[in-house]
Design a protein around this motif. Structure first.
Motif, PDB file in Angstrom:
ATOM      1  N   THR A  59       1.127  -1.612  -0.284  1.00  0.00           N
ATOM      2  CA  THR A  59      -0.069   0.409  -0.367  1.00  0.00           C
ATOM      3  C   THR A  59       1.144   1.247   0.185  1.00  0.00           C
ATOM      4  O   THR A  59       2.042   1.490   0.971  1.00  0.00           O
ATOM      5  N   ASN A 106      -6.427  16.201 -10.264  1.00  0.00           N
ATOM      6  CA  ASN A 106      -7.913  15.760  -9.431  1.00  0.00           C
ATOM      7  C   ASN A 106      -8.952  16.966 -10.368  1.00  0.00           C
ATOM      8  O   ASN A 106     -10.175  17.262  -9.446  1.00  0.00           O
ATOM      9  N   ILE A 143      -0.258  13.369  -2.218  1.00  0.00           N
ATOM     10  CA  ILE A 143      -1.151  13.061  -1.912  1.00  0.00           C
ATOM     11  C   ILE A 143      -1.701  11.516  -1.096  1.00  0.00           C
ATOM     12  O   ILE A 143      -0.377  10.725  -0.732  1.00  0.00           O
ATOM     13  N   THR A 144      -2.608  12.025  -0.239  1.00  0.00           N
ATOM     14  CA  THR A 144      -2.565  10.637   0.965  1.00  0.00           C
ATOM     15  C   THR A 144      -3.460   9.772   0.645  1.00  0.00           C
ATOM     16  O   THR A 144      -3.636   9.105   1.331  1.00  0.00           O
ATOM     17  N   THR A 145      -3.779   9.354  -1.050  1.00  0.00           N
ATOM     18  CA  THR A 145      -5.005   8.446  -0.577  1.00  0.00           C
ATOM     19  C   THR A 145      -4.738   7.419  -0.602  1.00  0.00           C
ATOM     20  O   THR A 145      -3.804   7.238  -1.521  1.00  0.00           O
ATOM     21  N   PRO A 146      -5.071   6.266   0.364  1.00  0.00           N
ATOM     22  CA  PRO A 146      -3.821   5.255  -0.360  1.00  0.00           C
ATOM     23  C   PRO A 146      -4.257   4.595  -1.656  1.00  0.00           C
ATOM     24  O   PRO A 146      -5.531   4.343  -1.522  1.00  0.00           O
ATOM     25  N   CYS A 147      -3.365   3.730  -2.349  1.00  0.00           N
ATOM     26  CA  CYS A 147      -3.425   2.897  -3.116  1.00  0.00           C
ATOM     27  C   CYS A 147      -2.429   1.726  -2.814  1.00  0.00           C
ATOM     28  O   CYS A 147      -1.570   1.801  -2.546  1.00  0.00           O
ATOM     29  N   CYS A 185      -4.422   5.105  -9.203  1.00  0.00           N
ATOM     30  CA  CYS A 185      -4.514   6.734  -8.013  1.00  0.00           C
ATOM     31  C   CYS A 185      -4.018   7.675  -8.376  1.00  0.00           C
ATOM     32  O   CYS A 185      -5.142   8.215  -7.398  1.00  0.00           O
TER      33      CYS A 185
END
Length: 187
Positions: free
Chosen positions: A99, A120, A130-134, A142
């Motif tokens: 992750t 985005n 960017i801290t959106t987990p992917c 992501c």
């Protein structure tokens, strides 16, 4: 240790026993450690203990940016800079460490008040966190719908500088990171 010494000296020496394994990915089988002590009259029975090895995620992710160079046409509007085939592969290939926890994109040499990175269509700056987990295998998803470079000067960049560098840092959940650059060629 050999020879006569107080019990406290022997206890201190026993407490200083260290284990070392210089293999990058050691076998996680438990190690048995047996200690015996003797004095001038008798030998003790063995004292056994076990050393358990825990695997660590100590290899950073491996970041591949495709393409590594992009071309920006003056006055052409925002362009994608992270391609669909960009990936980040976990360095030690452990499922629980795949992750991505943080992606940081930074313009290294921006023209102030002109150059921006857009993510985005909502965030615009010279540095994006960017801290959106992917997962590492879907890095491009992501970053979808995309990370874009833009120069907001309607007449094109006000500098004769013919390129910009975007530093891309990708870190996994254990704070292991890899970094690469994207070169933006200005035409």
């Amino acid at each position: 240790i050999t020879g006569p010494a107080p019990t406290s000296t022997y206890e201190e020496v026993l407490q200083m026993i260290l284990f070392s394994d210089n293999v990058p990915e050691p076998n996680n089988t438990a190690r048995s450690i047996m200690v015996t002590v003797a004095n001038s009259r008798t030998i003790s029975g063995p004292a056994n203990t076990f050393l358990y090895i825990t695997a660590m995620n100590d290899k950073p992710p491996v970041l591949t940016l495709m393409p590594p160079n992009v071309t920006y046409t003056e006055g052409g509007g925002p362009i994608d800079i992270v391609g669909a085939s960009s990936t980040s592969i976990d360095g030690d290939n452990l499922p629980e460490h795949r992750t991505i926890a943080l992606i940081v994109l930074s313009l290294v040499n921006p023209i102030p008040n002109e150059d921006t990175l857009v993510y985005n269509w909502t965030s615009s700056a010279t540095t994006l966190n960017i801290t959106t987990p992917c997962t590492s295998t879907n890095l491009s998803v992501c970053l979808s719908p995309g990370v874009r470079y833009n120069n907001t000067n309607p007449n094109g960049p006000s500098s004769s500088q013919l390129y910009r560098t975007v530093n891309v840092l990708v870190c996994d959940q254990a704070s292991n990171c890899d970094q690469k650059n994207i070169t933006i060629i200005i035409e």
